[in-house]
Enzyme design. Structure first.
Site, PDB file in Angstrom:
ATOM      1  N   GLU A 251       0.826  -1.212   0.000  1.00  0.00           N
ATOM      2  CA  GLU A 251       0.000   0.000   0.000  1.00  0.00           C
ATOM      3  C   GLU A 251       0.860   1.261   0.000  1.00  0.00           C
ATOM      4  OE1 GLU A 251      -2.106  -0.396   3.686  1.00  0.00           O
ATOM      5  OE2 GLU A 251      -3.319  -2.077   3.008  1.00  0.00           O
ATOM      6  N   PRO A 252       1.706   1.455  -0.995  1.00  0.00           N
ATOM      7  CA  PRO A 252       2.540   2.670  -0.980  1.00  0.00           C
ATOM      8  C   PRO A 252       1.725   3.911  -1.356  1.00  0.00           C
ATOM      9  CG  PRO A 252       2.821   1.522  -3.055  1.00  0.00           C
ATOM     10  CD  PRO A 252       1.894   0.665  -2.214  1.00  0.00           C
ATOM     11  N   GLY A 253       2.005   5.001  -0.701  1.00  0.00           N
ATOM     12  CA  GLY A 253       1.367   6.271  -1.051  1.00  0.00           C
ATOM     13  C   GLY A 253       2.431   7.292  -1.395  1.00  0.00           C
ATOM     14  N   ARG A 254       3.149   7.703  -0.340  1.00  0.00           N
ATOM     15  CA  ARG A 254       4.157   8.754  -0.477  1.00  0.00           C
ATOM     16  C   ARG A 254       5.185   8.446  -1.575  1.00  0.00           C
ATOM     17  NH1 ARG A 254       5.420  11.980   3.932  1.00  0.00           N
ATOM     18  NH2 ARG A 254       4.527  10.363   5.250  1.00  0.00           N
TER      19      ARG A 254
ATOM     20  N   CYS B  83      -3.129  33.359   9.530  1.00  0.00           N
ATOM     21  CA  CYS B  83      -2.938  34.004  10.834  1.00  0.00           C
ATOM     22  C   CYS B  83      -2.660  32.979  11.922  1.00  0.00           C
ATOM     23  CB  CYS B  83      -4.160  34.845  11.160  1.00  0.00           C
ATOM     24  SG  CYS B  83      -4.325  36.162   9.958  1.00  0.00           S
TER      25      CYS B  83
HETATM   26  N1  LLP Z   1      -1.584   1.977   4.428  1.00  0.00           N
HETATM   27  C1  LLP Z   1      -2.130   2.445   5.561  1.00  0.00           C
HETATM   28  C2  LLP Z   1      -2.991   1.578   6.345  1.00  0.00           C
HETATM   29  C3  LLP Z   1      -1.823   3.758   5.982  1.00  0.00           C
HETATM   30  O1  LLP Z   1      -2.336   4.207   7.122  1.00  0.00           O
HETATM   31  C4  LLP Z   1      -0.962   4.568   5.202  1.00  0.00           C
HETATM   32  C5  LLP Z   1      -0.639   5.934   5.610  1.00  0.00           C
HETATM   33  C6  LLP Z   1      -0.450   4.037   4.008  1.00  0.00           C
HETATM   34  C7  LLP Z   1      -0.770   2.729   3.664  1.00  0.00           C
HETATM   35  C8  LLP Z   1       0.463   4.819   3.107  1.00  0.00           C
HETATM   36  O2  LLP Z   1       1.659   5.125   3.716  1.00  0.00           O
HETATM   37  P1  LLP Z   1       2.845   5.790   2.871  1.00  0.00           P
HETATM   38  O3  LLP Z   1       3.326   4.774   1.887  1.00  0.00           O
HETATM   39  O4  LLP Z   1       2.272   6.972   2.173  1.00  0.00           O
HETATM   40  O5  LLP Z   1       3.834   6.158   3.887  1.00  0.00           O
HETATM   41  N2  LLP Z   1      -0.087  12.815   6.441  1.00  0.00           N
HETATM   42  C9  LLP Z   1       1.185  12.236   6.800  1.00  0.00           C
HETATM   43  C10 LLP Z   1       1.256  10.768   6.463  1.00  0.00           C
HETATM   44  C11 LLP Z   1       0.157   9.958   7.088  1.00  0.00           C
HETATM   45  C12 LLP Z   1       0.181   8.534   6.653  1.00  0.00           C
HETATM   46  C13 LLP Z   1      -1.024   7.817   7.124  1.00  0.00           C
HETATM   47  N3  LLP Z   1      -1.119   6.462   6.672  1.00  0.00           N
HETATM   48  C14 LLP Z   1       2.315  13.024   6.145  1.00  0.00           C
HETATM   49  O6  LLP Z   1       2.029  13.980   5.430  1.00  0.00           O
HETATM   50  O7  LLP Z   1       3.483  12.721   6.344  1.00  0.00           O
END
Ligand code: LLP
Length: 418
Positions: free
Chosen positions: A275-278, A343
């Site tokens: 589950e990659p996002g970032r 602000c």
């Molecule tokens: N899977 C689950 C269950 C998650 O909770 C998350 C992120 C991901 C996958 C994706 O994680 P990644 O590959 O993107 O690290 N808003 C914060 C990051 C919060 C992440 C929450 N969960 C920021 O801007 O750093």
């Protein structure tokens, strides 16, 4: 690797001068590179090719429909945490059977919607959720495919606000309690156990916490299978970090992560989900603002027309996004603080950074803003949400327009007794 680079002293997104976009769209705006998004999707998938992964993009990182469609076409599924995200993934053409549903607080309505849509699996985070899901599936005369999200009590070594795998975090089911919840799941007629899932945090800069968590999950799976629980899928979550500032920490490369996972799961005969996002989106996007004022006070403040409502990460997590001028200047670097107009004292992008002094009217770019940038933006201080633009080679397209002030006001009304 990204496709934002200087050409004749001017920052371009692929082949497009960012001034061109600013002239048409106004500032602030988010700008994404299609080539970078697709490249990241490919690099991650290829790094895991030997385990034949189901890669589900974490929609929370960037939930724009055009971005989701692009990633879907690049072969990714989706990891969603709400009905809204699920609807986005489906609207972007991502097949339901490639969608997993995570999150600690799924409601009855969200479960019913996801069941009817036919998603791949629910990553269930408590026995209470399991019981409710069984009820909802019973009412629909269906069987809900599930994994239990376990909490392996591993320190991800990341910012406390984005750490999820320690015992004190609200996420998942403590790994030592998990067998009893699997036993419960097997007694529920409308639950179909598929697997185990884990996610320990975000922006991890070392492989060790991943390895520690994955080893625990492997042991759990062996134990569960030995006791007759038919585990055929392991969801290893997201969390791999990205470089934010040059000279800063260098997280492991997808290839290194892939090699670690492939070695650990070489003998695994089931499915592996990620589950990659970032990693996919962060460095594929930048936020562009314009310098409104250069204010000389105790510090030199570069006051821009973009702020913490557009990009919350610095205020929330002390994150630093590399900050550069779109048009390079040859003035001597000087120490400045780059701030927004909101602000709040926390509306600061970066303090005491050394850069050539910009002129009022110059464009300024905050890099690595493609993940958790636009998706977390809001209209605090009644500022309009920043639009999003996608670049492909020499062309660009607005993929979310800036709302008008009339639109900002239109959904609010006086109470009928007024
Ligand atoms: N899977 C689950 C269950 C998650 O909770 C998350 C992120 C991901 C996958 C994706 O994680 P990644 O590959 O993107 O690290 N808003 C914060 C990051 C919060 C992440 C929450 N969960 C920021 O801007 O750093």
């Amino acid at each position: 690797m990204d496709h934002f680079s200087y050409q004749q002293g001017i920052l371009h997104a692929e082949g497009v001068d960012l001034h061109r976009i600013a002239a048409e769209v106004g500032t602030p705006f988010y700008c994404y590179s299609q080539a970078t998004l697709v490249h990241h999707a490919k690099v991650f998938t290829q790094a895991l090719a030997s385990v034949n992964p189901l890669v589900c993009f974490a929609v929370k990182a960037n939930s724009n429909l055009a971005v989701l469609k692009l990633l879907g076409e690049a072969g990714l599924g989706a990891d969603v945490v709400s009905e809204g995200e699920l609807r986005r993934a489906l609207a972007a053409g991502i097949a339901a059977h490639k969608i997993v549903f995570s999150g600690v607080g799924k409601t009855r309505e969200e479960m019913a919607f996801a069941l009817t849509a036919g998603i791949h699996q629910f990553n269930v985070e408590s026995d209470r959720e399991l019981l409710l899901l069984n009820e909802v599936a019973r009412d629909l005369q269906m069987k809900a495919p599930i994994a239990l999200r376990v909490n392996p009590d591993v320190d991800a070594g990341t910012h406390a606000k984005i750490s999820t795998g320690k015992a004190e975090n609200k996420f998942g089911i403590a790994i030592d309690v998990a067998p009893s919840v699997y036993a419960l799941a097997q007694t529920l007629p409308h639950i179909m156990v598929r697997g185990v899932s884990v996610h320990i945090g975000s922006q991890l800069t070392s492989l060790e916490p991943f390895r520690a968590a994955y080893v625990r999950v492997k042991e759990l799976v062996q134990q569960l299978r030995a006791s007759g629980v038919p585990i055929r899928s392991i969801d290893l979550g997201g969390g791999l970090g990205v470089p934010y500032v040059s000279g800063g920490s260098e997280p492991p490369l997808p290839l290194e992560y892939g090699a670690m996972v492939s070695a650990l799961f070489a003998d695994w005969d089931g499915e592996l989900i990620f589950e990659p996002g970032r990693l996919i989106a962060a460095n594929a996007g930048i936020l562009i603002g314009r310098v409104t004022y250069v204010k000389q006070a105790a510090r030199t403040y570069i006051i821009t027309d973009t702020g913490m409502n557009d990009l919350m990460r610095p205020a929330l997590y002390d994150a630093i996004h590399e900050t550069v001028l779109v048009k390079q200047r040859d003035t001597a670097p000087t120490s400045v603080s780059v701030v927004g107009p909101v602000c709040e004292s926390s509306d600061v992008f970066v303090n005491d950074v050394s850069m050539p002094l910009p002129a009022e009217g110059d464009l300024i770019a905050f890099r690595s803003a493609g993940a958790y940038g636009a998706s977390m933006s809001n209209s605090y201080n009644s500022r309009l949400l920043a639009p999003e633009v996608l670049v492909d080679g020499a062309q660009f397209s607005i993929i979310r327009k800036r709302p008008t002030y009339a639109e900002m006001l239109q959904d609010e009304q006086m109470p009928e007794w007024h």
